[in-house]
Design a protein around this motif. Structure first.
Motif, PDB file in Angstrom:
ATOM      1  N   HIS A 237       1.199  -1.533  -0.370  1.00 20.66           N
ATOM      2  CA  HIS A 237       0.329  -0.136   0.081  1.00 20.66           C
ATOM      3  C   HIS A 237       0.928   0.912   0.185  1.00 20.66           C
ATOM      4  O   HIS A 237       0.170   2.355   0.145  1.00 20.66           O
ATOM      5  CB  HIS A 237      -0.990   0.148   1.161  1.00 20.66           C
ATOM      6  CG  HIS A 237      -2.170  -1.037   0.943  1.00 20.66           C
ATOM      7  ND1 HIS A 237      -2.857  -0.990   0.392  1.00 20.66           N
ATOM      8  CD2 HIS A 237      -1.761  -2.214   1.841  1.00 20.66           C
ATOM      9  CE1 HIS A 237      -3.492  -2.207   0.510  1.00 20.66           C
ATOM     10  NE2 HIS A 237      -3.464  -2.841   1.890  1.00 20.66           N
ATOM     11  N   CYS A 239       2.640   4.707  -1.726  1.00 17.68           N
ATOM     12  CA  CYS A 239       1.763   5.010  -3.268  1.00 17.68           C
ATOM     13  C   CYS A 239       3.443   4.682  -4.099  1.00 17.68           C
ATOM     14  O   CYS A 239       4.120   5.996  -3.323  1.00 17.68           O
ATOM     15  CB  CYS A 239       1.053   6.141  -2.600  1.00 17.68           C
ATOM     16  SG  CYS A 239       0.336   7.086  -4.557  1.00 17.68           S
ATOM     17  N   SER A 240       3.219   4.326  -5.115  1.00 14.84           N
ATOM     18  CA  SER A 240       4.435   3.878  -6.162  1.00 14.84           C
ATOM     19  C   SER A 240       4.503   4.836  -7.297  1.00 14.84           C
ATOM     20  O   SER A 240       4.910   5.391  -7.664  1.00 14.84           O
ATOM     21  CB  SER A 240       5.507   2.257  -6.518  1.00 14.84           C
ATOM     22  OG  SER A 240       3.301   2.181  -6.866  1.00 14.84           O
ATOM     23  N   CYS A 247      -5.783   0.253  -6.726  1.00 15.56           N
ATOM     24  CA  CYS A 247      -5.511  -0.895  -5.500  1.00 15.56           C
ATOM     25  C   CYS A 247      -7.271  -1.651  -5.419  1.00 15.56           C
ATOM     26  O   CYS A 247      -8.350  -1.254  -5.205  1.00 15.56           O
ATOM     27  CB  CYS A 247      -4.869  -0.664  -4.524  1.00 15.56           C
ATOM     28  SG  CYS A 247      -4.086  -1.287  -3.517  1.00 15.56           S
ATOM     29  N   LYS A 251      -7.576   2.544  -3.282  1.00 18.63           N
ATOM     30  CA  LYS A 251      -7.402   3.685  -3.415  1.00 18.63           C
ATOM     31  C   LYS A 251      -6.312   3.354  -4.038  1.00 18.63           C
ATOM     32  O   LYS A 251      -6.648   2.957  -5.330  1.00 18.63           O
ATOM     33  CB  LYS A 251      -6.222   4.202  -2.273  1.00 18.63           C
ATOM     34  CG  LYS A 251      -6.834   4.504  -0.854  1.00 18.63           C
ATOM     35  CD  LYS A 251      -7.462   5.306  -0.928  1.00 18.63           C
ATOM     36  CE  LYS A 251      -7.808   5.580   0.886  1.00 18.63           C
ATOM     37  NZ  LYS A 251      -8.349   6.533   1.126  1.00 18.63           N
ATOM     38  N   HIS A 254      -0.901   1.773  -5.605  1.00 18.74           N
ATOM     39  CA  HIS A 254      -0.073   1.293  -4.714  1.00 18.74           C
ATOM     40  C   HIS A 254       0.585   0.056  -5.036  1.00 18.74           C
ATOM     41  O   HIS A 254       0.300  -0.261  -5.937  1.00 18.74           O
ATOM     42  CB  HIS A 254      -1.499   0.698  -3.749  1.00 18.74           C
ATOM     43  CG  HIS A 254      -1.833   1.972  -2.612  1.00 18.74           C
ATOM     44  ND1 HIS A 254      -2.641   1.265  -1.764  1.00 18.74           N
ATOM     45  CD2 HIS A 254      -2.165   3.450  -3.026  1.00 18.74           C
ATOM     46  CE1 HIS A 254      -3.181   2.095  -1.484  1.00 18.74           C
ATOM     47  NE2 HIS A 254      -2.733   3.696  -2.164  1.00 18.74           N
ATOM     48  N   ASP A 256       0.819  -2.571  -5.175  1.00 18.03           N
ATOM     49  CA  ASP A 256       0.136  -4.156  -5.026  1.00 18.03           C
ATOM     50  C   ASP A 256      -0.408  -4.266  -6.772  1.00 18.03           C
ATOM     51  O   ASP A 256      -0.432  -5.065  -6.758  1.00 18.03           O
ATOM     52  CB  ASP A 256      -1.006  -4.405  -3.659  1.00 18.03           C
ATOM     53  CG  ASP A 256      -1.143  -5.688  -3.979  1.00 18.03           C
ATOM     54  OD1 ASP A 256      -2.240  -5.797  -4.593  1.00 18.03           O
ATOM     55  OD2 ASP A 256      -1.413  -6.277  -3.134  1.00 18.03           O
TER      56      ASP A 256
END
Length: 372
Positions: A237, A239-240, A247, A251, A254, A256
């Protein structure tokens, strides 16, 4: 703090047992030398361990003259711990002995539902699994249960799990019907502890679990750091990619969404094995997807190393497939990492299957050793 004689005797016994546990056919003299204990002290503790069925005299060493030295070994299956891994679509079981070896494991298809029927099915499968092990029931010392979510610090409740659709505290009713000590663990934390158990040289590490959801563990001095609210190392989780893909938590952007196992398996009918076979056959869509995957993964590895400055272990479903690509991953990390020209801090997981179940079971193995 003052150390009393009982504490010293207990620690001596633990030390002698650990020496026997991890070194096969060891003579008393060698134990005494390594632990700097007297032979009578070693002999006394070995006698107790043998009487308890935890060790056995199993031979003599070759002698060039004089009395031959007898050797002692552990009885690894004298106690067994069971691990259960609950996921969205499967239940995994693993049986772990006192040496930390997996003596049996299995993964069964079972879709999670928050219903009494599901819990009854878990209990039925557990009873069937332990019966099929064909071991005396009194050798089982505990059952560790891993789940993809936040677990309270006592290990008694699942606080929240997006993956399982649990958004308020839940106590699993089937646990009350298991006639052994039980404890809940976050799945990635359990898997991280399993990896550390196989690497005694590693004191500090970050474990990155690349499964259908991404989690992790922060391990300092060989102990997990869970955070004030028990959700540390939820690397999935982070935020990249601001404003990026959605996600499963709702959100966007992320990590993931970009590096879970689903990012690959969704291109191959839900099978990671099929994906990597297609990749080997030069499937264009798989090549493109895996190239993007490696870019995102190497960025996260670099970030984790900059933050924690320690070993980074790659595990989870995807981690078990990464061996042919590890040099490519390391090279991309080098391109990003300001502080390292040598990426040997990146390690691949040693457990390819049921790492979370194994890690959950190891809690009881370690507890038993420290309280013999």
């Amino acid at each position: 703090m003052a150390v009393n004689n009982i504490d010293v005797r207990q620690q001596n016994k633990i030390n002698v047992y650990e020496m026997v546990l991890f070194q096969d056919k060891i003579p008393r003299q060698k134990i005494a030398e390594k632990l700097e204990l007297s032979l009578p002290t070693v002999a006394y503790n070995l006698k107790q361990l043998i009487e308890a069925g935890l060790a056995v005299e199993d031979g003599v060493l070759f002698s060039t003259g004089g009395r031959k030295a007898s050797t002692v070994s552990c009885v690894p299956n004298a106690r067994i711990a069971i691990g259960i891994d609950i996921t969205q679509n499967h239940i995994g079981f693993a049986a772990v002995n006192l040496k930390g070896d997996v003596i049996d494991s299995i993964r069964l298809s079972q879709k999670f539902t928050d219903t009494p029927d599901y819990e009854n099915s878990v209990l039925t499968l557990f009873n069937s699994y332990t019966a099929n092990l064909k071991i005396p029931r009194n050798t089982i010392i505990g059952v560790g249960i891993s789940v993809p979510g936040i677990v309270n610090k006592e290990g008694t409740e699942l606080v929240e799990s997006h993956r399982l659709g649990i958004y308020q505290k839940k106590t699993f009713e089937f646990i009350k019907k298991i006639n052994y000590p039980t404890i809940l663990f976050n799945d990635a934390t359990a898997a991280g502890m399993a990896e550390i158990s196989k690497s005694p040289e590693i004191q500090n590490a970050v474990f990155l679990s690349l499964s259908n959801s991404i989690g992790g563990a922060i391990i300092i001095d060989r102990k997990s750091v869970d955070g004030e609210h028990a959700h540390s190392a939820e690397f999935g989780h982070i935020c990249s990619v601001p404003g990026g893909k959605q996600c499963y938590c709702g959100k966007t952007g992320h990590f993931d969404s970009y590096c879970s196992a689903l990012a690959l398996s969704d291109l191959a009918d839900g099978s990671l094995e099929t994906f990597f076979k297609k990749l080997e056959l030069k499937d264009i869509s798989c090549i493109r997807a895996f190239s993007e995957y490696i870019e995102n993964l190497s960025t996260m590895i670099c970030n984790l190393h900059i933050i924690f400055d320690t070993t980074v272990i790659l595990g989870g479903y995807v981690g078990s497939f990464l061996s042919p690509f590890i040099e490519e991953i390391k090279q991309k990390v080098i391109e990003r990492d300001t502080f390292k020209d040598n990426p040997d801090y990146i390690k691949l997981c040693q457990y390819k299957n049921e790492a979370s179940a194994v890690g959950a079971a190891l809690h009881f193995i370690n507890q038993f050793i420290q309280t013999i």
